[in-house]
Design a protein around this motif. Structure first.
Motif, PDB file in Angstrom:
ATOM      1  N   ARG A  49     -11.546  -1.837   4.278  1.00  0.00           N
ATOM      2  CA  ARG A  49     -11.118  -3.188   4.020  1.00  0.00           C
ATOM      3  C   ARG A  49      -9.908  -3.384   3.496  1.00  0.00           C
ATOM      4  N   ARG A  50      -8.936  -2.618   3.615  1.00  0.00           N
ATOM      5  CA  ARG A  50      -7.411  -2.929   3.357  1.00  0.00           C
ATOM      6  C   ARG A  50      -6.919  -3.543   4.513  1.00  0.00           C
ATOM      7  N   VAL A  51      -6.184  -4.576   4.252  1.00  0.00           N
ATOM      8  CA  VAL A  51      -5.406  -5.439   5.220  1.00  0.00           C
ATOM      9  C   VAL A  51      -4.080  -5.351   4.750  1.00  0.00           C
ATOM     10  N   GLY A  52      -3.186  -5.262   5.690  1.00  0.00           N
ATOM     11  CA  GLY A  52      -1.770  -5.369   5.463  1.00  0.00           C
ATOM     12  C   GLY A  52      -1.254  -6.187   6.539  1.00  0.00           C
ATOM     13  N   PRO A  53       0.533  -6.249   6.164  1.00  0.00           N
ATOM     14  CA  PRO A  53       1.102  -7.075   7.304  1.00  0.00           C
ATOM     15  C   PRO A  53       1.061  -6.165   8.793  1.00  0.00           C
ATOM     16  N   PRO A  54       1.062  -6.836   9.907  1.00  0.00           N
ATOM     17  CA  PRO A  54       0.938  -6.086  11.096  1.00  0.00           C
ATOM     18  C   PRO A  54       2.084  -5.332  11.502  1.00  0.00           C
ATOM     19  N   ASP A  55       3.079  -5.666  10.979  1.00  0.00           N
ATOM     20  CA  ASP A  55       4.421  -4.790  11.141  1.00  0.00           C
ATOM     21  C   ASP A  55       4.709  -3.844  10.347  1.00  0.00           C
ATOM     22  N   GLY A  57       6.148  -2.427   6.638  1.00  0.00           N
ATOM     23  CA  GLY A  57       7.066  -2.774   5.675  1.00  0.00           C
ATOM     24  C   GLY A  57       6.725  -2.932   4.539  1.00  0.00           C
ATOM     25  N   GLU A  58       7.607  -2.960   3.484  1.00  0.00           N
ATOM     26  CA  GLU A  58       7.494  -3.323   2.154  1.00  0.00           C
ATOM     27  C   GLU A  58       6.383  -4.822   1.784  1.00  0.00           C
ATOM     28  N   ILE A  59       5.385  -4.218   0.885  1.00  0.00           N
ATOM     29  CA  ILE A  59       4.373  -5.373   0.540  1.00  0.00           C
ATOM     30  C   ILE A  59       5.077  -6.390  -0.492  1.00  0.00           C
ATOM     31  N   GLU A  60       4.954  -7.466  -0.347  1.00  0.00           N
ATOM     32  CA  GLU A  60       5.654  -8.547  -1.365  1.00  0.00           C
ATOM     33  C   GLU A  60       4.608  -9.122  -2.162  1.00  0.00           C
ATOM     34  N   PHE A  61       3.343  -9.035  -1.730  1.00  0.00           N
ATOM     35  CA  PHE A  61       2.212  -9.879  -2.510  1.00  0.00           C
ATOM     36  C   PHE A  61       0.945  -8.954  -2.407  1.00  0.00           C
ATOM     37  N   LYS A  62       0.405  -8.680  -3.208  1.00  0.00           N
ATOM     38  CA  LYS A  62      -1.020  -7.683  -3.087  1.00  0.00           C
ATOM     39  C   LYS A  62      -2.146  -8.399  -3.907  1.00  0.00           C
ATOM     40  N   VAL A  63      -3.212  -8.395  -3.335  1.00  0.00           N
ATOM     41  CA  VAL A  63      -4.523  -8.682  -3.999  1.00  0.00           C
ATOM     42  C   VAL A  63      -5.565  -7.859  -3.767  1.00  0.00           C
ATOM     43  N   VAL A  64      -6.173  -7.456  -4.940  1.00  0.00           N
ATOM     44  CA  VAL A  64      -7.323  -6.669  -5.153  1.00  0.00           C
ATOM     45  C   VAL A  64      -8.454  -7.455  -5.418  1.00  0.00           C
ATOM     46  N   ILE A  89       5.167 -13.971   4.433  1.00  0.00           N
ATOM     47  CA  ILE A  89       5.044 -13.252   3.296  1.00  0.00           C
ATOM     48  C   ILE A  89       4.190 -11.885   3.642  1.00  0.00           C
ATOM     49  N   LYS A  90       4.808 -10.796   3.402  1.00  0.00           N
ATOM     50  CA  LYS A  90       4.122  -9.554   3.507  1.00  0.00           C
ATOM     51  C   LYS A  90       3.063  -9.251   2.544  1.00  0.00           C
ATOM     52  N   THR A  91       1.567  -9.584   2.999  1.00  0.00           N
ATOM     53  CA  THR A  91       0.746  -9.641   2.109  1.00  0.00           C
ATOM     54  C   THR A  91      -0.498  -8.367   2.250  1.00  0.00           C
ATOM     55  N   GLU A  92      -0.768  -7.695   1.167  1.00  0.00           N
ATOM     56  CA  GLU A  92      -1.972  -6.748   1.292  1.00  0.00           C
ATOM     57  C   GLU A  92      -2.993  -7.202   0.424  1.00  0.00           C
ATOM     58  N   CYS A  93      -4.046  -6.743   1.011  1.00  0.00           N
ATOM     59  CA  CYS A  93      -5.407  -6.988   0.456  1.00  0.00           C
ATOM     60  C   CYS A  93      -6.404  -6.051   0.480  1.00  0.00           C
ATOM     61  N   VAL A  94      -7.066  -5.412  -0.703  1.00  0.00           N
ATOM     62  CA  VAL A  94      -8.035  -4.385  -0.490  1.00  0.00           C
ATOM     63  C   VAL A  94      -8.994  -4.736  -1.389  1.00  0.00           C
ATOM     64  N   GLY A  95     -10.414  -4.604  -0.993  1.00  0.00           N
ATOM     65  CA  GLY A  95     -11.561  -4.967  -1.553  1.00  0.00           C
ATOM     66  C   GLY A  95     -12.410  -3.717  -1.632  1.00  0.00           C
ATOM     67  N   TYR A  96     -13.190  -3.854  -2.945  1.00  0.00           N
ATOM     68  CA  TYR A  96     -14.072  -2.678  -3.317  1.00  0.00           C
ATOM     69  C   TYR A  96     -15.475  -3.383  -3.678  1.00  0.00           C
ATOM     70  N   LEU A  97     -16.385  -2.895  -3.162  1.00  0.00           N
ATOM     71  CA  LEU A  97     -17.786  -3.101  -3.170  1.00  0.00           C
ATOM     72  C   LEU A  97     -18.235  -2.716  -4.653  1.00  0.00           C
ATOM     73  N   LEU A  98     -19.073  -3.308  -5.371  1.00  0.00           N
ATOM     74  CA  LEU A  98     -19.112  -2.811  -6.719  1.00  0.00           C
ATOM     75  C   LEU A  98     -19.846  -1.391  -6.889  1.00  0.00           C
ATOM     76  N   GLU A  99     -20.533  -1.172  -5.823  1.00  0.00           N
ATOM     77  CA  GLU A  99     -21.330   0.120  -5.928  1.00  0.00           C
ATOM     78  C   GLU A  99     -20.646   1.172  -5.552  1.00  0.00           C
ATOM     79  N   GLU A 100     -19.557   0.826  -4.880  1.00  0.00           N
ATOM     80  CA  GLU A 100     -18.303   1.655  -4.569  1.00  0.00           C
ATOM     81  C   GLU A 100     -17.731   2.541  -5.856  1.00  0.00           C
ATOM     82  N   LEU A 101     -17.667   1.547  -7.051  1.00  0.00           N
ATOM     83  CA  LEU A 101     -17.017   2.071  -7.996  1.00  0.00           C
ATOM     84  C   LEU A 101     -17.665   2.990  -8.974  1.00  0.00           C
TER      85      LEU A 101
END
Length: 125
Positions: A49-55, A57-64, A89-101
């Motif tokens: 579920r990790r999504v980042g900039p297609p090209d 590069g350095e991430i400018e903004f990160k959402v978890v 804006i080079k944005t990254e997002c990564v998600g966790y399911l509660l059970e994965e924790l």
């Protein structure tokens, strides 16, 4: 307006159905006592579920984020893809399911992701 009893439609009763099973014997359930292997209901990984900039590069903004059920993650991933495509804006997002924790390796990855996150979203709806 009241309908006379003689004019009201009569309800038909459905026949009683008997529940049956095609199983000829009981199927035992086993629990892996060696520790988590991806959760009881999913074999996915937060990296799926990790999504980042297609090209790159350095991430400018990160959402978890943490969600209870996987169907809630698609809108977050779509939003980050759109931010990357339309704003630059080079944005990254990564998600966790509660059970994965429940898996210590995922908890360690979660902590690393939180350390440099700009936004954390927890949704257990």
């Amino acid at each position: 307006l009241v309908t006379p009893l003689a004019v009201q439609p009569r309800l038909k009763r459905s026949p009683v159905l008997q529940m049956t099973s095609t199983l000829t014997k009981e199927t035992p359930v086993t629990i892996n006592s060696e520790g988590p292997t991806g959760g009881m209901f999913t074999a996915s990984s937060p990296e799926d579920r990790r999504v980042g900039p297609p090209d790159g590069g350095e991430i400018e903004f990160k959402v978890v984020y943490v969600v209870l059920e996987s169907q809630y993650q698609s809108s977050m991933s779509a939003a980050v893809r759109e931010i990357n495509e339309k704003t630059g804006i080079k944005t990254e997002c990564v998600g966790y399911l509660l059970e994965e924790l429940r898996d210590p390796a995922n908890v360690a990855a979660f902590k690393r992701d939180l350390a440099d996150a700009n936004v954390f979203v927890g949704s257990l709806i």
